[in-house]
Design an enzyme around this catalytic site. Sequence first.
Site, short mmCIF file in Angstrom:
data_model
loop_
_atom_site.label_atom_id
_atom_site.label_comp_id
_atom_site.label_asym_id
_atom_site.label_seq_id
_atom_site.Cartn_x
_atom_site.Cartn_y
_atom_site.Cartn_z
N GLY A 1 -3.49 -16.93 -7.39
CA GLY A 1 -4.18 -15.64 -7.43
C GLY A 1 -5.15 -15.57 -8.58
N CYS B 1 0.86 -1.18 0.00
CA CYS B 1 0.00 0.00 0.00
C CYS B 1 0.90 1.23 0.00
CB CYS B 1 -0.86 0.06 1.25
SG CYS B 1 -1.65 -1.48 1.68
N THR C 1 1.82 -7.86 -7.23
CA THR C 1 1.77 -7.56 -8.67
C THR C 1 2.88 -6.61 -9.11
OG1 THR C 1 0.20 -5.82 -8.13
CG2 THR C 1 -0.71 -7.92 -8.84
C1 LIG Z 1 -8.11 -8.62 -8.74
C2 LIG Z 1 -6.92 -8.74 -7.82
C3 LIG Z 1 -7.00 -8.20 -6.54
C4 LIG Z 1 -5.92 -8.28 -5.66
N1 LIG Z 1 -6.02 -7.77 -4.40
C5 LIG Z 1 -5.00 -7.91 -3.53
C6 LIG Z 1 -5.13 -7.45 -2.18
O1 LIG Z 1 -6.16 -6.92 -1.76
N2 LIG Z 1 -4.05 -7.61 -1.35
C7 LIG Z 1 -2.89 -8.23 -1.75
O2 LIG Z 1 -1.98 -8.38 -0.94
N3 LIG Z 1 -2.75 -8.68 -3.02
C8 LIG Z 1 -3.78 -8.53 -3.91
N4 LIG Z 1 -3.63 -9.02 -5.20
C9 LIG Z 1 -2.38 -9.68 -5.60
C10 LIG Z 1 -2.48 -11.20 -5.48
O3 LIG Z 1 -2.73 -11.60 -4.16
C11 LIG Z 1 -1.21 -11.89 -5.99
O4 LIG Z 1 -0.16 -11.57 -5.13
C12 LIG Z 1 -0.82 -11.50 -7.40
O5 LIG Z 1 -1.98 -11.41 -8.19
C13 LIG Z 1 0.18 -12.44 -8.07
O6 LIG Z 1 -0.30 -13.77 -8.16
P1 LIG Z 1 -1.09 -14.36 -9.45
O7 LIG Z 1 -0.25 -14.09 -10.65
O8 LIG Z 1 -1.25 -15.82 -9.14
O9 LIG Z 1 -2.38 -13.64 -9.52
C14 LIG Z 1 -4.71 -8.93 -6.09
C15 LIG Z 1 -4.65 -9.48 -7.39
C16 LIG Z 1 -5.73 -9.39 -8.25
C17 LIG Z 1 -5.62 -9.99 -9.63
#
Ligand SMILES: Cc1cc2nc3c(=O)[nH]c(=O)nc-3n(C[C@H](O)[C@H](O)[C@H](O)COP(=O)(O)O)c2cc1C
Lengths: 258, 302
Positions: B263, B129, B191
Amino acid sequence: MRELTIKIKDKKRIKDDVFLMDLYAPEIATRAYPGQFIHIKTDDKITVLRRPISIHAVNKNVISILFRVKGSGTRALSLLSDGDTLNVLGPLGHGFSLKPRKNDAFVNILIGGGMGVAPLMFLAQKLTNKESNIVILGASDKNSVLCEKEFKTLNCKVHVATDDGSRGAKGSVTDLLLDLFNKDGFQGKANIYACGPEAMFCSINSIIADKKNVNCQISYEQFMGCGTGICCGCTVKTKTGYKKACKDGPVFNIREIW
Amino acid sequence: MKLDVKIGRVKLELPVVCASGTFGFAEELKNLVDFSKIGAVITKTVTLDMREGNPPPRIFDTGCGVINAVGLENPGVKDFIEKKLPAMRKVSVKYIFSVGGFSVREYSDVISKVDKFKEIACYELNLSCPNLQLKRIVSQDPDAIYKLVRKVRKETNKPIIVKITPEVSDITETAYAAECAGADAVSLVNTFFAMAININTFRPVLGNVTGGYSGRAIKPMALYRVWKVYEKVKIPIIGGGGIENADDAVEFLLAGASIVSLGTVNLVHPNIANDIVAGIKSYMDKNNIKTLKRLIGKAHEK
Ligand SMILES: Cc1cc2nc3c(=O)[nH]c(=O)nc-3n(C[C@H](O)[C@H](O)[C@H](O)COP(=O)(O)O)c2cc1C
Ligand SMILES: Cc1cc2nc3c(=O)[nH]c(=O)nc-3n(C[C@H](O)[C@H](O)[C@H](O)COP(=O)(O)OP(=O)(O)OC[C@H]3O[C@@H](n4cnc5c(N)ncnc54)[C@H](O)[C@@H]3O)c2cc1C
């Protein structure tokens, strides 16, 4: 609800870039109501997320979808053949609330701008008093008018507007709507169900702004993620704050948004 | 075959967790998902006050990944306790509570309000954040991570997982800062910074202009970071980024993750954890690997 694998029964190209697909899906067919959608994942490496497509019609165990090829997801969908399967979630979303009025003074007006006709066929199938239902279809020219015959088969009164005047009236669906109100008036009482581009919703809203007894539900599109309300991706700005197109919508009361 | 794994004192029966923001508060999915095959669900990040999030559009599919700019929409800790927690109790799964904040104080405040609830097994600190004082995200700054984690460590006896951003020149430094400050595990990656522009309208696609990239496209970059961090820290790594199937998950375990996180794939296939757990098991069978321990970091063996 669970993830379903459903089979394509029949795929038809009905315009250059518009396809009608029948899908064998008893679990969806028995539970769906107009305005809901299915969330489709094609088996490919060119899309990551699902793509939302409205339920166009339901006949016994078969649901139909009507879609236009816009980008990679809908193209992948259009390349599938009869007998292929689709992975879907659905039925999803908050659809149209049908207003059966004992009081016939209320007329139903269905307005479809372009691909916006997609969810309206299922609605027309479900509305009673089909004879008094008015359908207004809009398209760029006579070759792009969708579903005119099918709505007529359901005994709806169909009006068409095209941008170039090559079929029906020259102008927009909202010009026709304004005409109808001016000529007939329906004693100011109507249920409007609309789907189409944002500009169309805007004009509808200004036409009905001062008509207290006109109710208008719109199916509102937004980029969508999960479709189940989890990811907060498909937010729509309403007068009472952000809402989710996939759960609170896609159907909203027009007055919630404008 | 047992696949249990520990974060601090807390045991997860399975090494597969659902990443924050991609599984809501789990209860929303109770009719769609078999929770018995999920090690834990990391909740959507919760902040002290409710946040309505960013203007739409918020999500975009690039074809090989997803850019999101949800903007930490969440009900705030008070509504979390009153509305979400009671519903979460009805789902039988282990919960990791993701905490967000805009100052050190806010993280402590949120934790002090929820620490008494036994449904919360661990915390994940979302340090991505924007920090109002630092004017950047905490997890880009090893000192800031150290200070924050030290402070939060005093608030709770529950295990603390520190989730860090991949957007740093050396992720081993930020991971190490978390370990030194007393974190029980590190979670990576969050991300990558990203955006998309609509060439027809000449405008950025996302309402927030920029967002975070996840999904298939980031897998090699995420894997690299897990590999590097494994060489530096001793605490367990929750590794993920672009995992879509069991083979991807195994890669992360081989690179050194003790637990893998799913995710973006959850947004498409909410029940995928089941397949991934089954796939990890059959991989281990096939390769005669008897315990998870032998699998974790195996690619580092010379
Ligand atoms: C729609 C969306 C919302 C997310 N919201 C959060 C969040 O609130 N807090 C957080 O720590 N990460 C959040 N993330 C990141 C994911 O937890 C994860 O770390 C990231 O997407 C990488 O993994 P992936 O490629 O498997 O999605 C979010 C990702 C997506 C796609
Ligand atoms: C609830 C709902 C129901 C829908 N029902 C139908 C239907 O019945 N028939 C039909 O043809 N289409 C329907 N759509 C639109 C359809 O989902 C999109 O056209 C499709 O997702 C585009 O995917 P793609 O991969 O082909 O294109 P992409 O490559 O993703 O995009 C192609 C272009 O379309 C634009 N675009 C993509 N998705 C949207 C969106 N959701 N809103 C506005 N612009 C977008 C992008 O900006 C881009 O320029 C519906 C949308 C929603 C939200």
